[in-house]
Motif scaffolding. Structure first.
Motif, short mmCIF file in Angstrom:
data_model
loop_
_atom_site.label_atom_id
_atom_site.label_comp_id
_atom_site.label_asym_id
_atom_site.label_seq_id
_atom_site.Cartn_x
_atom_site.Cartn_y
_atom_site.Cartn_z
N TYR A 36 58.09 58.61 77.45
CA TYR A 36 56.99 58.23 77.14
C TYR A 36 56.95 56.76 77.57
N HIS A 37 55.75 56.33 78.05
CA HIS A 37 55.72 54.65 78.49
C HIS A 37 54.38 54.40 78.46
N VAL A 38 54.21 53.01 77.78
CA VAL A 38 53.01 52.41 77.55
C VAL A 38 52.97 51.06 78.34
N THR A 39 51.81 50.84 78.84
CA THR A 39 51.73 49.56 79.82
C THR A 39 50.25 49.00 79.12
N VAL A 40 50.41 47.39 78.89
CA VAL A 40 49.28 46.71 78.63
C VAL A 40 49.11 45.64 79.58
N ILE A 41 47.92 45.68 80.33
CA ILE A 41 47.77 44.83 81.42
C ILE A 41 46.64 43.74 81.11
N TRP A 42 46.91 42.45 81.50
CA TRP A 42 45.89 41.37 81.69
C TRP A 42 45.50 41.18 83.09
N LEU A 43 44.33 41.34 83.48
CA LEU A 43 43.89 41.25 84.82
C LEU A 43 43.67 39.72 84.93
N LYS A 44 44.03 39.18 86.12
CA LYS A 44 43.72 37.81 86.62
C LYS A 44 42.22 37.35 86.34
N GLN A 45 41.45 38.44 86.58
CA GLN A 45 39.78 38.30 86.32
C GLN A 45 39.64 38.81 84.87
N HIS A 46 40.20 38.14 84.18
CA HIS A 46 40.06 38.55 82.40
C HIS A 46 38.76 38.95 82.11
N SER A 47 38.43 39.93 81.49
CA SER A 47 37.19 40.61 80.92
C SER A 47 36.27 40.84 82.16
N ASP A 48 36.60 41.05 83.15
CA ASP A 48 35.70 41.31 84.49
C ASP A 48 35.62 42.76 84.48
N VAL A 68 54.65 63.55 86.57
CA VAL A 68 53.81 62.94 85.58
C VAL A 68 53.06 64.23 84.71
N LEU A 69 53.32 64.31 83.36
CA LEU A 69 53.04 65.37 82.38
C LEU A 69 51.41 64.77 82.10
N SER A 70 51.37 63.67 81.62
CA SER A 70 50.21 63.05 81.03
C SER A 70 49.92 61.63 81.64
N TYR A 71 48.69 61.20 81.82
CA TYR A 71 48.52 59.68 82.12
C TYR A 71 46.77 59.45 81.64
N ASN A 72 47.10 58.60 80.44
CA ASN A 72 45.64 58.14 80.01
C ASN A 72 45.63 56.53 80.42
N ILE A 73 44.38 56.37 80.50
CA ILE A 73 44.18 54.67 80.97
C ILE A 73 42.83 54.62 80.33
N GLY A 74 42.70 53.36 79.90
CA GLY A 74 41.27 52.98 79.30
C GLY A 74 41.26 51.31 78.81
N THR A 75 40.28 50.80 78.35
CA THR A 75 40.19 49.69 77.96
C THR A 75 40.01 49.64 76.36
N VAL A 76 40.11 48.17 75.89
CA VAL A 76 40.06 47.76 74.61
C VAL A 76 38.82 48.57 73.82
N THR A 77 39.22 49.17 72.66
CA THR A 77 37.92 49.84 71.82
C THR A 77 37.69 48.90 70.78
N ALA A 78 36.26 48.49 70.57
CA ALA A 78 35.83 47.57 69.68
C ALA A 78 35.70 48.32 68.07
N ILE A 94 43.40 46.40 80.03
CA ILE A 94 43.71 47.93 80.01
C ILE A 94 44.98 48.33 79.61
N ALA A 95 44.91 49.43 79.17
CA ALA A 95 46.22 49.88 78.68
C ALA A 95 46.33 51.31 79.20
N VAL A 96 47.49 51.74 79.70
CA VAL A 96 47.99 52.90 80.30
C VAL A 96 48.99 53.59 79.20
N SER A 97 48.86 54.97 78.98
CA SER A 97 49.98 55.74 78.10
C SER A 97 50.25 56.91 79.28
N SER A 98 51.49 57.06 79.41
CA SER A 98 51.94 58.21 80.08
C SER A 98 53.15 59.00 79.79
N THR A 99 53.42 60.02 79.91
CA THR A 99 54.42 60.89 79.67
C THR A 99 55.07 61.61 81.01
#
Length: 112
Positions: A36-48, A68-78, A94-99
């Motif tokens: 299982y792997h989780v990646t958290v990403i801050w873009l250079k164009q933050h909040s774009d 790759v068994l599963s791959y989920n990607i999305g933005t912050v939930t308010a 952005i955050a990515v969760s993958s298996t």
């Protein structure tokens, strides 16, 4: 401010890396063949919003890779909170969760 010499810094980096690798192998062995792997990403164009959309669309191709068994990607939930919680970081873009199938990882680290 005193500078840290390269040898202690290198030793510290290698020690932390080995600790992480040992923990990863132990986790793979306990997980029944999955990593299982989780990646958290801050873009250079933050909040774009457009930069986020492009990154998400381009990275969805990774879900098609072998193993790759599963791959989920999305933005912050308010989430509305009654009290601020400093332990929750919502500053990322952005955050990515993958298996993954862990057979390749296990073979690599369990060589005789």
């Amino acid at each position: 401010m005193k500078k840290l010499s390269i040898k202690p810094a290198l030793f510290l980096t290698m020690s932390l890396s080995l600790t992480t690798i040992c923990h990863a192998v132990e986790s793979v062995n306990k997980s029944g063949g999955k990593a299982y792997h989780v990646t958290v990403i801050w873009l250079k164009q933050h909040s774009d919003v457009e930069a986020r959309r492009k990154y998400i669309e381009a990275s969805k191709l990774l879900s098609k890779l072998p193993g790759v068994l599963s791959y989920n990607i999305g933005t912050v939930t308010a989430i509305n909170r009654d009290k601020p919680n400093h332990a929750v970081d919502d500053s990322y873009d952005i955050a990515v969760s993958s298996t993954f199938e862990a057979t390749g990882v296990r073979k690599f680290f369990n060589k005789s």
